[in-house]
Scaffold this motif. Sequence first.
Motif, PDB file in Angstrom:
ATOM      1  N   THR A   4      -8.954  -0.575  13.014  1.00  0.00           N
ATOM      2  CA  THR A   4      -7.736  -1.349  13.168  1.00  0.00           C
ATOM      3  C   THR A   4      -6.474  -0.522  12.949  1.00  0.00           C
ATOM      4  N   SER A   5      -6.614   0.661  12.352  1.00  0.00           N
ATOM      5  CA  SER A   5      -5.437   1.469  12.084  1.00  0.00           C
ATOM      6  C   SER A   5      -5.203   2.537  13.150  1.00  0.00           C
ATOM      7  N   LYS A   6      -6.065   2.575  14.160  1.00  0.00           N
ATOM      8  CA  LYS A   6      -5.880   3.573  15.203  1.00  0.00           C
ATOM      9  C   LYS A   6      -4.577   3.322  15.961  1.00  0.00           C
ATOM     10  N   PRO A   7      -3.693   4.326  16.045  1.00  0.00           N
ATOM     11  CA  PRO A   7      -2.452   4.127  16.804  1.00  0.00           C
ATOM     12  C   PRO A   7      -2.731   3.951  18.293  1.00  0.00           C
ATOM     13  N   VAL A   8      -2.041   2.980  18.880  1.00  0.00           N
ATOM     14  CA  VAL A   8      -2.223   2.633  20.291  1.00  0.00           C
ATOM     15  C   VAL A   8      -0.900   2.786  21.019  1.00  0.00           C
ATOM     16  N   ALA A   9      -0.943   3.414  22.188  1.00  0.00           N
ATOM     17  CA  ALA A   9       0.240   3.541  23.037  1.00  0.00           C
ATOM     18  C   ALA A   9      -0.069   2.955  24.412  1.00  0.00           C
ATOM     19  N   ALA A  44       4.936  -7.328  24.979  1.00  0.00           N
ATOM     20  CA  ALA A  44       4.452  -8.598  24.443  1.00  0.00           C
ATOM     21  C   ALA A  44       3.057  -8.496  23.844  1.00  0.00           C
ATOM     22  N   VAL A  45       2.415  -7.334  23.967  1.00  0.00           N
ATOM     23  CA  VAL A  45       1.067  -7.137  23.436  1.00  0.00           C
ATOM     24  C   VAL A  45       1.160  -6.785  21.954  1.00  0.00           C
ATOM     25  N   SER A  46       0.438  -7.506  21.128  1.00  0.00           N
ATOM     26  CA  SER A  46       0.486  -7.251  19.691  1.00  0.00           C
ATOM     27  C   SER A  46      -0.397  -6.058  19.324  1.00  0.00           C
ATOM     28  N   GLY A  47      -0.082  -5.439  18.192  1.00  0.00           N
ATOM     29  CA  GLY A  47      -0.895  -4.338  17.689  1.00  0.00           C
ATOM     30  C   GLY A  47      -0.699  -3.020  18.406  1.00  0.00           C
ATOM     31  N   VAL A  48       0.410  -2.867  19.099  1.00  0.00           N
ATOM     32  CA  VAL A  48       0.700  -1.636  19.844  1.00  0.00           C
ATOM     33  C   VAL A  48       1.783  -0.851  19.110  1.00  0.00           C
ATOM     34  N   ASN A  49       1.570   0.430  18.954  1.00  0.00           N
ATOM     35  CA  ASN A  49       2.531   1.256  18.228  1.00  0.00           C
ATOM     36  C   ASN A  49       3.680   1.740  19.093  1.00  0.00           C
ATOM     37  N   GLU A  50       3.398   1.969  20.388  1.00  0.00           N
ATOM     38  CA  GLU A  50       4.446   2.520  21.248  1.00  0.00           C
ATOM     39  C   GLU A  50       4.232   2.090  22.686  1.00  0.00           C
ATOM     40  N   VAL A  51       5.332   1.791  23.369  1.00  0.00           N
ATOM     41  CA  VAL A  51       5.338   1.496  24.802  1.00  0.00           C
ATOM     42  C   VAL A  51       6.342   2.425  25.451  1.00  0.00           C
ATOM     43  N   CYS A  52       5.928   3.124  26.484  1.00  0.00           N
ATOM     44  CA  CYS A  52       6.872   3.996  27.171  1.00  0.00           C
ATOM     45  C   CYS A  52       6.536   4.079  28.659  1.00  0.00           C
ATOM     46  N   VAL A  53       7.536   4.445  29.430  1.00  0.00           N
ATOM     47  CA  VAL A  53       7.385   4.677  30.866  1.00  0.00           C
ATOM     48  C   VAL A  53       7.308   6.181  31.088  1.00  0.00           C
ATOM     49  N   ALA A  54       6.321   6.615  31.852  1.00  0.00           N
ATOM     50  CA  ALA A  54       6.156   8.031  32.191  1.00  0.00           C
ATOM     51  C   ALA A  54       6.577   8.229  33.640  1.00  0.00           C
ATOM     52  N   THR A  55       7.627   9.011  33.846  1.00  0.00           N
ATOM     53  CA  THR A  55       8.134   9.206  35.197  1.00  0.00           C
ATOM     54  C   THR A  55       8.664  10.619  35.366  1.00  0.00           C
ATOM     55  N   ASP A  56       8.767  11.040  36.620  1.00  0.00           N
ATOM     56  CA  ASP A  56       9.363  12.344  36.920  1.00  0.00           C
ATOM     57  C   ASP A  56      10.695  12.174  37.634  1.00  0.00           C
ATOM     58  N   ASP A  57      11.197  10.937  37.665  1.00  0.00           N
ATOM     59  CA  ASP A  57      12.403  10.639  38.441  1.00  0.00           C
ATOM     60  C   ASP A  57      13.506  10.104  37.529  1.00  0.00           C
ATOM     61  N   GLU A  58      14.658  10.728  37.597  1.00  0.00           N
ATOM     62  CA  GLU A  58      15.755  10.357  36.706  1.00  0.00           C
ATOM     63  C   GLU A  58      16.324   8.978  37.030  1.00  0.00           C
ATOM     64  N   ARG A  59      16.200   8.531  38.279  1.00  0.00           N
ATOM     65  CA  ARG A  59      16.682   7.190  38.621  1.00  0.00           C
ATOM     66  C   ARG A  59      15.891   6.119  37.869  1.00  0.00           C
ATOM     67  N   GLY A  90       0.695  13.184  25.258  1.00  0.00           N
ATOM     68  CA  GLY A  90       0.800  14.406  24.484  1.00  0.00           C
ATOM     69  C   GLY A  90       2.206  14.749  24.058  1.00  0.00           C
ATOM     70  N   MET A  91       3.199  14.068  24.626  1.00  0.00           N
ATOM     71  CA  MET A  91       4.596  14.332  24.317  1.00  0.00           C
ATOM     72  C   MET A  91       5.187  13.315  23.334  1.00  0.00           C
ATOM     73  N   LEU A  92       4.402  12.316  22.951  1.00  0.00           N
ATOM     74  CA  LEU A  92       4.901  11.314  22.009  1.00  0.00           C
ATOM     75  C   LEU A  92       5.000  11.900  20.600  1.00  0.00           C
ATOM     76  N   ALA A  93       5.878  11.335  19.806  1.00  0.00           N
ATOM     77  CA  ALA A  93       6.071  11.831  18.433  1.00  0.00           C
ATOM     78  C   ALA A  93       4.794  11.677  17.612  1.00  0.00           C
ATOM     79  N   THR A  94       4.093  10.564  17.802  1.00  0.00           N
ATOM     80  CA  THR A  94       2.810  10.331  17.145  1.00  0.00           C
ATOM     81  C   THR A  94       1.736  10.276  18.216  1.00  0.00           C
ATOM     82  N   ARG A  95       0.784  11.176  18.131  1.00  0.00           N
ATOM     83  CA  ARG A  95      -0.258  11.193  19.158  1.00  0.00           C
ATOM     84  C   ARG A  95      -1.154   9.969  19.016  1.00  0.00           C
ATOM     85  N   PRO A  96      -1.302   9.166  20.071  1.00  0.00           N
ATOM     86  CA  PRO A  96      -2.118   7.954  19.968  1.00  0.00           C
ATOM     87  C   PRO A  96      -3.611   8.264  19.976  1.00  0.00           C
TER      88      PRO A  96
END
Length: 271
Positions: A4-9, A44-59, A90-96
Amino acid sequence: MPQTSKPVAIIIPARYGSSRFVGKPLAMITGRTMINRVWSLARAVSGVNEVCVATDDERIAEHVRSFGGDVVITPKKCTNGTERVLRAAGMLATRPAVVINLQGDAVLTPPWVIAALIDEMRRDPTVEIATAAVRMDKRSYEALRAAKGQGEVGGTTVTFDRRGNALYFSKSVIPFVRDDEQGIGSDRLPVFRHIGLYAHAYETLCRYVNLEPGPLEGSEKLEQLRALEHGIPVRVVEVDYGGRTHWAVDSPDDLKRVETIISEEGDLVGA
């Protein structure tokens, strides 16, 4: 460490230059962009440590930042969404420990479906990859079989063993169902439609992207078969959409269908 303590992204891969739909993440759906809708589902998902968008486009990155979302800029040379998700993880502050790959066009994915994969990864420490599937009823089965008969490629089915580990994924409708008391007359068909949502253990994701594609993946054009061909079990979690309609956006024409579904069924979550 307890499961239950495993970090999730949750990482949402988003490309601007899709060959089939340029600028798709920024397409408007009933007053909000596609990427904003998917980000809201993830949040809206519970128990998640981080949500991010991975993109190569600045727009895309600028737009995500405008509504308060986190962005990871990934290299343009990423060959697919899975590789982009790994680079971002691999670029997140805390590795999930667990990485959810939520496609940037999955605007109708209920948060409880995503949560079901996280729960399975935490419940069973042996699971390396988890994905979702919905049991088909007679009506949806016949509709999919008819569509396949007309040459449509969309729609993947999956079979799995008694532990829930995948036996095979296919663009064909599997298993073949005979028209008898155990077949299409039954209320509970043994046919499951695969939902393209994945949870990976981080270490497994690192292994997976370096594996050579095999002949089954090459034939079906399904990346998940790479795991099976290399002996990596894929846990299939049966989920219930609770009466909601499943639909992905592959082309501009799909936008109208999705807007109709949202109009009829309402938003899964608020803005």
